[in-house]
Every structure is written in C-alpha cells, then in structure tokens.
Design a protein around this motif. Structure first.
Motif, PDB file in Angstrom:
ATOM      1  N   HIS A   1       1.105  -1.364   0.338  1.00 21.69           N
ATOM      2  CA  HIS A   1       0.107  -0.299   0.393  1.00 21.69           C
ATOM      3  C   HIS A   1       0.517   1.533  -0.127  1.00 21.69           C
ATOM      4  O   HIS A   1       0.251   1.818  -0.426  1.00 21.69           O
ATOM      5  N   TRP A   2       1.925   1.561   0.540  1.00 24.22           N
ATOM      6  CA  TRP A   2       3.222   2.526   0.660  1.00 24.22           C
ATOM      7  C   TRP A   2       3.024   2.453  -0.818  1.00 24.22           C
ATOM      8  O   TRP A   2       4.203   3.209  -0.733  1.00 24.22           O
ATOM      9  N   VAL A   3       4.004   1.506  -0.516  1.00 28.99           N
ATOM     10  CA  VAL A   3       4.840   1.301  -1.888  1.00 28.99           C
ATOM     11  C   VAL A   3       4.053   1.901  -3.580  1.00 28.99           C
ATOM     12  O   VAL A   3       4.313   2.604  -4.006  1.00 28.99           O
ATOM     13  N   MET A   4       2.568   1.578  -3.358  1.00 28.44           N
ATOM     14  CA  MET A   4       1.785   2.246  -4.627  1.00 28.44           C
ATOM     15  C   MET A   4       1.690   3.508  -3.784  1.00 28.44           C
ATOM     16  O   MET A   4       1.840   4.184  -5.178  1.00 28.44           O
ATOM     17  N   ALA A   5       1.282   3.850  -2.986  1.00 24.66           N
ATOM     18  CA  ALA A   5       1.404   5.474  -3.224  1.00 24.66           C
ATOM     19  C   ALA A   5       2.743   5.769  -3.289  1.00 24.66           C
ATOM     20  O   ALA A   5       2.662   6.915  -3.793  1.00 24.66           O
ATOM     21  N   GLN A   6       4.011   5.581  -3.114  1.00 21.30           N
ATOM     22  CA  GLN A   6       5.004   6.209  -3.189  1.00 21.30           C
ATOM     23  C   GLN A   6       5.193   6.123  -4.393  1.00 21.30           C
ATOM     24  O   GLN A   6       5.914   6.917  -5.493  1.00 21.30           O
TER      25      GLN A   6
END
Length: 290
Positions: free
Chosen positions: A191-196
């Motif tokens: 989830h945070w990888v896709m946000a970044q």
C-alpha cells in the motif's frame, strides 16, 4: 533467533507475524482471490503443486552438482546437505548453474507445469506469459552478514520497462521450515509502495531497499510475516509488496533451494530484460538501463 543478513529480527507481536494461507473456501473463487491479493499483496497457496514433482526437481538440481562437492559426501544429493568443507569450485558451480540447469529442459518444464501455468491462465483470465528470466536461489546454512540473504525489495524496481501487473511465484524447492531461511513479507507494504509510486518517488537505479529488516519494520510500524513452507507450497505476490529472505541457520546443514518465476498477461508490455535466460552477471542490464 531469526536473522536476515546478520540483522536480528524483533520477534514481538508488533513486529513478527504469520503468513496467512488462502483458506480452502476461497481457493477456487477468483474474485475472492483478487480481493485478497489487493488487500494483502500476496496469496499463500499451500499444496498448490505436487510435492513429488517439486522434490523431483530438487533432486535434479543437486544431482547436477554431484561431481563438484556441493553436497556432503555420503549423503544423497537430493537431500541438499551442504558439504561442510565447502569444496565446490565457484567457477564450476556457476558454469553448471547457468549453462546447464537454468536453460535446461527440466527447469523449463517445472516452471511451466500445468499446476502453475493453468492456474495463471485461470486467475488472469487471459493467455499467460512466463518470463524467460527465472531465478534459482540456493543458500548454505551458516552464511551471515550483508549479502548472505536476499535484501528487502519490491519487484517493480526491476520490471519498469513492462507492465506493473506482473505476478511473481516464489516456490520452495523442498521443505523450508523457518530456520532454513524462507521468504518473509512486510505486512501491508504494497500500500505505501504504491502510494510512493503514484507520487513519483521511483527507485532508480534498480536496487534493494535495505538489508536492515528490523529497522524497516520500525520505520513503517509493520510486521514481517514468516511461516514454515512445505514442498508443494507456492506464494504468488504482487510487484509492489516488500519481501526479503531470512538467513539459513538449519541445524542439519540442509541448503535452502527455491525458485522465483514471473507470469503476466501475454497481451501486456513485457520488460525486455526478462526475455533472456538468467545468466552470470546479468544484473549489469539494470545498471545500464537506469
């Protein structure tokens, strides 16, 4: 004590958890599996493959190196017990791996076996494509320090010239209990990888995030997920979830053997660097392209 690249993992409930297998009621429900994959970033499919087929390829792998001292004298090569004297010549080992095993018919057949290929055809709903570049990982017990195990990373940093909807299969080639150094996933990290990724903070050049797994878990207030894998298990994961490997500390001296293969829809763009067999030194392609 669990370690990765020599770093000691925090085994408190806040930092360590169990990889959750797909329940039987969802195994044949494609919509439920896609929902689970989007939520968790992985599908842990226990018993997806025939253990006899898995162990048969394990035997083929270690028998290929029987004449160069990779396995301990007096043991069956298929057991994968490391030679404590480490007599295997590194150049000979690389020659057999990259010239015989990786491009060999046995490995090709294993990676495209119906239990894998037909599953992807069903799950993707279209003609699947298996990347020609496929990796085999063999780790000896007792090796530690940075570089001993796969560091924390997510696969997209190595797949930027194709679709980002690539799915990876990590397959333990033989039983792989936790001390043998299986794969571990950072819970919710996709989830945070896709946000970044959406924010444009791309990881260039292609590289791992860190060898410091406990530090990364603290940074994101997350847990590393581990489990005892058995021959026949397969984990399917997205290109965005962060994962790494534990150090092999097997008390019986058994080597951990596994393979990483990737499938995608054949109609979508393919990263050109994955259309050749894995070969010694091919990581230079990523440095040149970055």
């Amino acid at each position: 004590m669990l370690t990765s690249n020599g770093y000691v993992l925090d085994e408190s409930e806040r930092r360590l958890g169990e990889l959750e297998p797909v329940p039987d009621r969802e195994r044949h429900d494609r919509d439920a599996l896609w929902e689970r994959l989007r939520r968790d970033g992985y599908l842990f499919l226990r018993g997806a493959l025939d253990p006899d087929v898995v162990n048969g390829f394990r035997a083929h792998y270690f028998e290929s190196f029987a004449d160069i001292g990779l396995t301990a004298p007096g043991t069956e090569p298929a057991q994968g017990v490391a030679d404590a004297d480490a007599t295997a010549d590194p150049a000979a080992l690389r020659h057999i791996l990259f010239r015989q095993v990786v491009p060999g018919a046995e490995y090709a057949a294993f990676c495209a076996q119906p239990a894998v290929r037909d599953w992807y055809a069903w799950f993707l709903g279209e003609e699947p494509l298996l990347h020609r570049r496929k990796l085999l990982r063999c780790t000896r017990p007792g090796e530690t320090g940075v570089g001993a195990a796969t560091q924390a990373h997510y696969d997209l940093v190595y797949l930027r010239d194709g679709t980002d909807r690539v799915l990876s299969s990590w397959i333990p080639l033989g039983d792989c209990p936790i001390p043998r150094g299986g794969l571990t996933y950072l819970q919710g990290s996709h989830h945070w990888v896709m946000a970044q990724e959406r924010a444009g903070t791309l990881k260039l050049p292609a590289a791992s995030i860190t060898a410091d797994l406990p530090g990364l878990a603290d940074e994101h207030d997350a847990r590393w997920l581990v489990t005892d894998y058995a021959a026949g298990d397969m984990v399917v994961h997205s290109a965005h979830i962060v994962h790494a490997a534990l150090d092999n500390v097997d008390a019986g001296g058994v080597m951990r053997l596994s393979t990483d293969i990737r499938y995608q829809r054949a109609a979508e763009p393919i990263d050109w660097r994955w259309e050749d067999h894995w070969y010694d030194g091919d990581m230079s392609k990523w440095r040149e392209a970055s």
